[in-house]
Design a protein around this motif. Structure first.
Motif, mmCIF file in Angstrom:
data_model
loop_
_atom_site.group_PDB
_atom_site.id
_atom_site.type_symbol
_atom_site.label_atom_id
_atom_site.label_comp_id
_atom_site.label_asym_id
_atom_site.label_seq_id
_atom_site.Cartn_x
_atom_site.Cartn_y
_atom_site.Cartn_z
ATOM 1 N N ASN A 245 80.688 85.349 115.435
ATOM 2 C CA ASN A 245 82.026 85.934 115.564
ATOM 3 C C ASN A 245 83.060 84.850 115.846
ATOM 4 O O ASN A 245 83.170 84.340 116.962
ATOM 5 N N LEU B 256 85.733 94.758 113.829
ATOM 6 C CA LEU B 256 86.437 94.004 112.792
ATOM 7 C C LEU B 256 87.433 94.852 112.007
ATOM 8 O O LEU B 256 88.576 94.440 111.777
ATOM 9 N N GLN C 25 75.152 95.088 102.869
ATOM 10 C CA GLN C 25 74.656 94.883 104.233
ATOM 11 C C GLN C 25 73.135 95.006 104.203
ATOM 12 O O GLN C 25 72.607 96.068 103.871
ATOM 13 N N MET D 236 81.010 95.415 112.628
ATOM 14 C CA MET D 236 82.005 95.320 111.565
ATOM 15 C C MET D 236 83.001 96.470 111.593
ATOM 16 O O MET D 236 84.209 96.274 111.521
ATOM 17 N N THR D 237 82.491 97.709 111.708
ATOM 18 C CA THR D 237 83.405 98.851 111.673
ATOM 19 C C THR D 237 84.089 99.077 113.012
ATOM 20 O O THR D 237 85.291 99.325 113.070
ATOM 21 N N PHE E 90 79.609 90.565 113.794
ATOM 22 C CA PHE E 90 80.165 91.171 112.582
ATOM 23 C C PHE E 90 79.124 91.273 111.478
ATOM 24 O O PHE E 90 79.310 92.031 110.522
ATOM 25 N N GLN F 225 77.081 89.931 104.340
ATOM 26 C CA GLN F 225 76.991 89.414 105.708
ATOM 27 C C GLN F 225 75.597 88.855 105.952
ATOM 28 O O GLN F 225 74.592 89.520 105.687
ATOM 29 N N TYR G 31 85.941 87.316 105.545
ATOM 30 C CA TYR G 31 85.684 88.725 105.234
ATOM 31 C C TYR G 31 86.858 89.328 104.463
ATOM 32 O O TYR G 31 86.690 89.847 103.349
#
Length: 564
Positions: free
Chosen positions: A82, A268, A212, A264-265, A258, A102, A90
């Motif tokens: 991170n 990020l 992912q 991520m959701t 992330f 990722q 991204y």
């Protein structure tokens, strides 16, 4: 099906959501207009505004398109902890029309090579200290270009001068990379590339934003295809669930990596969508985290149980002021009730457990954060626009409350499928339901409970670990005849990896030698913590090793030790 859980929804949470049909990166465009000079990221003492993040992402995107030839649908891998650079990579990849892959920065060459080959990634963004590892797999993959960055690039003075010495002492290496050939330096890119906005046509329903990687019952990682719609709807659901949070005013502690879809959701994308500040941390250290919370005062703290357990067990936790934290949603592994209760005591905020899968972007269920009592032991109720059922193993039909079956999901956050694996995709769905592989039941009020995991997956410290991958490495050792791995209960990590090994006749092997072997090929979190050598392993009549019997044996042993 009747959604009996909806009767519990507070009036602030809608049953259905009207989603913006736009690309994920357009949230950053909007945030740059709405919150331009507001701090988007705080990283180890340095602040970055939304407009700075936006312009850097556009420069990255234009360089991908103009200099590296990235076209819509091409895959770009990000192998970073991170850091601000991981956010730039991204959003920059999405602006260029690319698909983000990722990649866990802990991966060793073997794991990295597999993922790069499977995804067909053409470019990878990585750290200088990881560059030697990446270089070793270039010829075995479709990677054409490597973009290199350093942690110090986004550190304030004088940390940026001191950090290279700390890094060399910690990792024992110092890597020098030049901007030439197929190797590119991120600072040079951000200095020379254009920040001109990019228009890329988008199919909201079908265009992929992300590959992912996760594992399956076979243990081989599969690329989960998540569209822009998948990610936007799941982040929007999260936003509605946190209805007391104020746009442009909250701050999120960004410890969840992330490269994990939950981070991520919930961090990020949500932070950019809602104009929140991310207090970004490249790794978890309990002491540093406590200091950061006291100084930076985050209001939201999504995490995994091991993170909260690590903080609660720190000897100095009572010396720190954690009262800024208003809400925590815990995911990635089951949340012990005592952890939830104790963390609420020390923060004064609310902590609830959520549930989801990589295949669902990821969240599908959660307990209510506010205005409703917490249901202990439950993963909560389905989110807006989400259907969930307990399906019978025999008939595949939904079961009534109280009966145990397989948890199944329907909703707009459910993946498009597995990358280049149509058979695996087909076997994961039944009559439109995504089969989770988890066993559970729903009570009369519509709250869901997990009983056990159908898959053999081990969840240790929030990481998904697949036994077969480890077992294949164990079998490669010339002294090993048989091997099986299992997740055994661990008070801190939730589960820990234990390897049971039978040696070939006449062969000798120590735990240390086997551990050294595993560490050559596996990320550290996958390496077994315990090795047990046996004369034989329990098996079925047809010779299949009974993994579950070993787990049950371990639980009985721990239970007996507790009693004594």
């Amino acid at each position: 099906m009747e959604k009996i859980w909806l009767k519990h929804y507070p009036e602030e949470i809608p049953h259905e959501i009207a989603y913006k049909e736009q690309a994920v990166h357009e949230y950053l465009t909007d945030a740059a207009k709405l919150y331009g000079e507001k701090v988007a990221v705080h990283f180890l003492g340095k602040d970055i505004t939304f407009i700075e993040l936006y312009e850097a992402s556009l420069k990255f995107a234009n360089y991908l398109k103009d200099e590296l030839g990235i076209k819509k649908g091409d895959r770009v891998a990000i192998m970073l902890p991170n850091t601000p650079q991981s956010m730039i990579g991204y959003y920059g990849t999405l602006y260029a029309g690319g698909i983000v892959v990722q990649t866990n920065p802990l991966y060793m060459e073997r794991e990295l090579q597999y993922q790069m080959k499977d995804s067909g990634a053409k470019v990878i963004l990585t750290l200088d200290i990881l560059y030697p590892r990446v270089s070793k797999v270039l010829n075995e993959t479709d990677l054409e270009n490597v973009i290199v960055t350093e942690i110090k690039e986004y550190l304030p003075f004088p940390k940026n001068l001191v950090y290279p010495y700390i890094q060399k002492k910690q990792y024992g290496i110092k890597v020098k990379v030049s901007h030439s050939g197929n190797t590119h330096l991120l600072p040079t890119i951000l200095k020379e590339a254009s920040a001109t906005p990019i228009e890329t046509p988008l199919d909201f329903e079908n265009d992929l934003a992300l590959l992912q990687y996760t594992g399956g019952t076979t243990g081989f990682p599969k690329g989960v295809m998540l569209t822009h719609k998948n990610l936007i709807v799941n982040t929007s659901m999260s936003d509605k669930w946190l209805y007391k949070c104020k746009k442009g005013e909250e701050s999120i502690l960004g410890i969840l990596p992330f490269f994990h879809v939950f981070g991520m959701t919930s961090v990020l994308i949500l932070s950019v969508m809602a104009g929140y500040k991310i207090i970004l941390m490249p790794k978890f250290d309990a002491g540093d985290t406590l200091k950061t919370i006291q100084k930076q005062k985050p209001t939201l703290f999504p995490g995994a149980p091991t993170i909260y357990i690590g903080l609660l067990n720190h000897p100095d936790i009572n010396k720190y002021d954690l009262s800024s934290i208003h809400a925590c949603i815990s995911g990635s592994a089951p949340l012990p009730v005592e952890v939830q209760e104790n963390f609420e005591k020390v923060t004064g905020g609310k902590m609830v457990e959520g549930y989801g899968l990589t295949e669902t972007s990821p969240v599908t269920h959660a307990n209510f954060v506010w205005d409703r009592p917490y249901v202990k032991g439950s993963i909560g109720v389905p989110w807006p626009d989400t259907e969930s059922a307990i399906l019978s193993f025999e008939t595949g039909e939904p079961l009534p409350p109280g009966e145990i079956g397989e948890i199944a999901i329907k909703g707009p956050q459910v993946m498009k499928g597995y990358w280049n694996r149509p058979e695996d995709t087909a076997s994961t769905f039944r009559d439109g339901w995504l089969l989770t592989g988890d066993l559970g039941y729903m009570n009369e009020d519509g709250y869901f409970f997990i009983v056990d995991r159908k898959k053999d997956m081990i969840i240790a410290g929030g990481f998904n670990i697949y036994p077969r991958e480890i077992e294949e490495i164990l079998y490669e050792h010339p002294a090993v005849q048989e091997a099986v791995c299992a997740g055994i209960p661990d008070p801190y990590r939730g589960e820990t990896v234990k390897a049971y090994v039978v040696l070939k006749d006449g062969k000798q092997l120590t735990e240390k030698e086997l551990d050294t072997h595993c560490r050559k090929f596996l990320a550290a979190y996958k390496v077994p913590r315990i090795y047990e050598f046996r004369d034989e392993l329990p098996k079925t009549a047809v010779g299949k090793i009974l993994r579950r019997a070993l787990v049950d044996e371990e639980k009985q042993k721990q239970s007996s030790e507790e009693i004594s």
